[in-house]
Design an enzyme around this catalytic site. Sequence first.
Site, short mmCIF file in Angstrom:
data_model
loop_
_atom_site.label_atom_id
_atom_site.label_comp_id
_atom_site.label_asym_id
_atom_site.label_seq_id
_atom_site.Cartn_x
_atom_site.Cartn_y
_atom_site.Cartn_z
N ASP A 93 32.29 4.81 -55.38
CA ASP A 93 31.36 5.47 -54.46
C ASP A 93 30.26 4.46 -54.13
O ASP A 93 30.21 3.37 -54.69
CB ASP A 93 30.82 6.78 -55.02
CG ASP A 93 29.75 6.58 -56.07
OD1 ASP A 93 29.65 5.44 -56.60
OD2 ASP A 93 29.03 7.53 -56.36
N ASP A 110 30.64 9.11 -48.93
CA ASP A 110 30.31 7.77 -49.41
C ASP A 110 31.27 7.29 -50.50
O ASP A 110 30.92 6.42 -51.30
CB ASP A 110 28.86 7.72 -49.90
CG ASP A 110 28.61 8.66 -51.06
OD1 ASP A 110 29.48 9.51 -51.35
OD2 ASP A 110 27.54 8.55 -51.69
N LYS A 127 25.90 13.76 -65.25
CA LYS A 127 25.17 12.59 -65.79
C LYS A 127 24.97 12.68 -67.31
O LYS A 127 23.84 12.76 -67.80
CB LYS A 127 23.84 12.42 -65.05
CG LYS A 127 24.04 12.32 -63.55
CD LYS A 127 22.84 11.87 -62.78
CE LYS A 127 23.13 11.59 -61.33
NZ LYS A 127 23.95 12.50 -60.58
P1 GTP Z 1 21.14 9.27 -52.66
O1 GTP Z 1 20.02 9.87 -51.86
O2 GTP Z 1 20.94 7.82 -52.92
O3 GTP Z 1 21.45 10.05 -53.91
O4 GTP Z 1 22.49 9.30 -51.77
P2 GTP Z 1 23.22 10.48 -50.99
O5 GTP Z 1 22.40 10.94 -49.86
O6 GTP Z 1 24.58 9.96 -50.63
O7 GTP Z 1 23.32 11.66 -52.02
P3 GTP Z 1 24.53 12.06 -52.95
O8 GTP Z 1 25.13 10.84 -53.56
O9 GTP Z 1 24.09 13.14 -53.86
O10 GTP Z 1 25.52 12.71 -51.89
C1 GTP Z 1 26.89 12.87 -52.08
C2 GTP Z 1 27.50 13.08 -50.70
O11 GTP Z 1 26.97 14.26 -50.11
C3 GTP Z 1 27.21 11.95 -49.71
O12 GTP Z 1 28.36 11.73 -48.95
C4 GTP Z 1 26.07 12.50 -48.86
O13 GTP Z 1 26.09 12.01 -47.51
C5 GTP Z 1 26.37 13.99 -48.86
N1 GTP Z 1 25.15 14.80 -48.77
C6 GTP Z 1 24.09 14.81 -49.64
N2 GTP Z 1 23.17 15.70 -49.21
C7 GTP Z 1 23.64 16.25 -48.08
C8 GTP Z 1 23.14 17.25 -47.16
O14 GTP Z 1 22.06 17.80 -47.31
N3 GTP Z 1 23.94 17.56 -46.09
C9 GTP Z 1 25.15 16.97 -45.88
N4 GTP Z 1 25.83 17.33 -44.80
N5 GTP Z 1 25.64 16.03 -46.71
C10 GTP Z 1 24.91 15.68 -47.80
#
Ligand code: GTP
Length: 363
Positions: free
Chosen positions: A216, A106, A157
């Site tokens: 992001d 993202d 954070k």
């Molecule tokens: P929020 O739920 O709003 O925090 O967003 P998010 O799902 O993008 O979580 P976060 O910003 O912590 O994730 C950072 C990156 O890791 C993003 O590109 C997510 O798609 C990816 N990510 C988070 N959790 C997982 C997971 O369990 N598996 C995989 N494959 N990718 C993950």
Amino acid sequence: MKALVLAGGFGTRLRPLSCTRPKMLFPIGDQPLMDWTLKNLSQGGVDTVIMAVNYMAEALVRYLGPTKFDLGIIYSREQRPLGTGGPIKKARELLDGEPFLVLNGDVISDIDVRRLIEYHKAKGGIATVALTPVSDPSRYGAVELDWEGRITRFVEKPEKGLEPSNLINAGIYVFDPKIFDYIPDGRAASIEREVFPVLANERKLYGFEFHGLWTDMGIPDDYLKANQIILSKYEEGVRMGEGAKVDPAAKILAPCYIGPGAEVGADSLIGPNTTICDHVLVGKGCRIENSILFPGATVGDYSSVKNAILGENAILERWVKVESGSLIGDYSMIRDGVTITDGVSICPSKEVSESILERRQVM
Ligand code: GTP
């Protein structure tokens, strides 16, 4: 060179839009977010991408297929969410041998991944984290660097005023295969919270500062900012898809994207910083600014959309106002004369006939 893209998160902060599609497929101008990431990897010399998928995996597999932008794409599917660390360990067999890239899916950035990898090799650490300067690090992971470029402290954070620097973890890394020894097996793990602090203690974690484009897509404002950044790269200012119809009495302010089959009525003013996806219908006398309208949305006559996002096939009737970070879920219907403002989110398929003027979710 191989890259693992973390693409399996729930995107909870972008609900309800992420209830019906993975964040990586959110549109920005004429392409979804994922395409920008893949293009940059392809240009940077990556040949194979391991796509770590979990939430709504099938939508990503269907969209990307086995190859795109000259990249081979291999999917690593998780039975349950593994966080930001677990997917790396899970893909070990596909990645072992050479240093490899890992990216949060993202993130939009024009980082030169070749330089990042060269820097990693020159420093000889186990991990190198790309670092980008931001004005407010409190939402991110901020770092402290020593004079040799080692990360000595990693503060997730940080509270305002207690940040070790304004350099934050950009969500782009190079790892030596030794990294696998630091990630637990078979369970969810956080690379930021569980692995980086250990590496920093062992003096094996380096930071690579870069000053290019970076954003992001965590919260709605980030998404609107990403949209603005990408649209500002359009040399033509206003990009129009095939069959898009704009009434001669309407005005479009650059940068702006109007997708295939979209229509804009007389006396409407669209833009700047606006993505209007395919087959969106905008009536007459409308004002749309700094916003994203997903495919098939309808904006009725004399309505306005400002700093807001409309989901797929959402309908605004006439004289509707949607403003200030509000998100309208897919297939929702906002009735005549309603105002929605101040970060309100409307769940998919809801009908709203009274104004909502304070932050809340309508389920
Ligand atoms: P929020 O739920 O709003 O925090 O967003 P998010 O799902 O993008 O979580 P976060 O910003 O912590 O994730 C950072 C990156 O890791 C993003 O590109 C997510 O798609 C990816 N990510 C988070 N959790 C997982 C997971 O369990 N598996 C995989 N494959 N990718 C993950």
